[in-house]
Design a protein around this motif. Structure first.
Motif, PDB file in Angstrom:
ATOM      1  N   MET A   1       0.057  -1.635   0.208  1.00  0.00           N
ATOM      2  CA  MET A   1       0.232  -0.151   0.275  1.00  0.00           C
ATOM      3  C   MET A   1       0.856   0.795   0.006  1.00  0.00           C
ATOM      4  SD  MET A   1      -2.958   0.778   2.585  1.00  0.00           S
ATOM      5  CE  MET A   1      -3.207  -0.624   3.384  1.00  0.00           C
TER       6      MET A   1
ATOM      7  N   ASP B   1       2.045   5.670  -0.050  1.00  0.00           N
ATOM      8  CA  ASP B   1       2.148   6.842   0.372  1.00  0.00           C
ATOM      9  C   ASP B   1       0.928   7.552  -0.173  1.00  0.00           C
ATOM     10  OD1 ASP B   1       2.991   6.447   2.843  1.00  0.00           O
ATOM     11  OD2 ASP B   1       4.518   7.432   2.181  1.00  0.00           O
TER      12      ASP B   1
ATOM     13  N   PHE C   1      -2.994   6.095   0.616  1.00  0.00           N
ATOM     14  CA  PHE C   1      -3.194   6.284   2.263  1.00  0.00           C
ATOM     15  C   PHE C   1      -3.303   7.561   2.252  1.00  0.00           C
ATOM     16  CE2 PHE C   1      -1.486   8.981   5.439  1.00  0.00           C
ATOM     17  CZ  PHE C   1      -1.957   8.759   7.166  1.00  0.00           C
TER      18      PHE C   1
ATOM     19  N   TRP D   1      -7.331   5.080  10.901  1.00  0.00           N
ATOM     20  CA  TRP D   1      -6.954   4.955   9.484  1.00  0.00           C
ATOM     21  C   TRP D   1      -5.032   4.989   9.408  1.00  0.00           C
ATOM     22  CZ3 TRP D   1      -7.069   2.733   5.216  1.00  0.00           C
ATOM     23  CH2 TRP D   1      -6.121   3.156   4.300  1.00  0.00           C
ATOM     24  N   THR D   2      -4.897   5.230  10.028  1.00  0.00           N
ATOM     25  CA  THR D   2      -3.030   5.471  10.958  1.00  0.00           C
ATOM     26  C   THR D   2      -3.088   4.722  11.158  1.00  0.00           C
ATOM     27  OG1 THR D   2      -3.072   7.973  10.203  1.00  0.00           O
ATOM     28  CG2 THR D   2      -1.493   6.876  10.878  1.00  0.00           C
TER      29      THR D   2
ATOM     30  N   TYR E   1      -3.580   1.283   8.920  1.00  0.00           N
ATOM     31  CA  TYR E   1      -2.228   2.049   7.578  1.00  0.00           C
ATOM     32  C   TYR E   1      -0.741   1.205   7.889  1.00  0.00           C
ATOM     33  CZ  TYR E   1       1.257   3.441   4.294  1.00  0.00           C
ATOM     34  OH  TYR E   1       1.995   3.973   2.984  1.00  0.00           O
TER      35      TYR E   1
ATOM     36  N   SER F   1      -1.243  -2.771   8.775  1.00  0.00           N
ATOM     37  CA  SER F   1      -1.124  -3.269   7.374  1.00  0.00           C
ATOM     38  C   SER F   1       0.118  -3.208   6.985  1.00  0.00           C
ATOM     39  CB  SER F   1      -2.497  -2.906   6.390  1.00  0.00           C
ATOM     40  OG  SER F   1      -3.365  -3.145   7.116  1.00  0.00           O
ATOM     41  N   THR F   2       1.066  -2.141   6.526  1.00  0.00           N
ATOM     42  CA  THR F   2       2.386  -2.061   5.955  1.00  0.00           C
ATOM     43  C   THR F   2       3.473  -2.323   6.718  1.00  0.00           C
ATOM     44  OG1 THR F   2       2.363  -0.257   6.190  1.00  0.00           O
ATOM     45  CG2 THR F   2       1.105   0.053   4.313  1.00  0.00           C
TER      46      THR F   2
ATOM     47  N   PRO G   1       2.873   6.191   7.569  1.00  0.00           N
ATOM     48  CA  PRO G   1       3.077   6.358   6.658  1.00  0.00           C
ATOM     49  C   PRO G   1       3.645   8.050   6.520  1.00  0.00           C
ATOM     50  CG  PRO G   1       0.710   7.009   7.276  1.00  0.00           C
ATOM     51  CD  PRO G   1       1.976   5.777   8.614  1.00  0.00           C
TER      52      PRO G   1
END
Length: 92
Positions: free
Chosen positions: A1, A3, A6, A73-74, A77, A80-81, A85
């Motif tokens: 995913m 940025d 994101f 969401w941050t 993210y 998940s990654t 970000p």
């Protein structure tokens, strides 16, 4: 995913949370005040107290909803990654 993903998804979530919070604040206003919230708080026909109350209530709820959506969401993210970000402040 990336940025870029994101930023796009985060912006969409922040906007959606803001819209939902506006609906909730309007519903809450109607339930408590037994009338619709002021359509235009700057209108001189709206009392100053009512304009201030509406601005404070709706502004606080919308800002809170956007902040919570962006934080969630941050966190998703990053989980998940495996990394945060590059610039989480780019969202909202």
């Amino acid at each position: 995913m990336s940025d870029k993903v994101f930023k796009i998804v985060g912006t969409g979530l922040a906007v959606g949370a803001g819209v939902l919070a506006k609906k909730v604040s309007e519903g809450g206003w109607k339930a408590v005040m037994a009338n619709d919230p002021p359509a235009n708080p700057e209108d001189p026909d709206t009392t100053l107290a009512e304009a201030i109350a509406w601005a404070a209530l709706s502004g606080a709820l919308i800002a809170l909803a956007r902040m919570l959506a962006t934080r969630q969401w941050t966190q998703y993210y990053a989980k998940s990654t495996g990394h945060k970000p590059a610039n989480p402040n780019d969202v909202s």
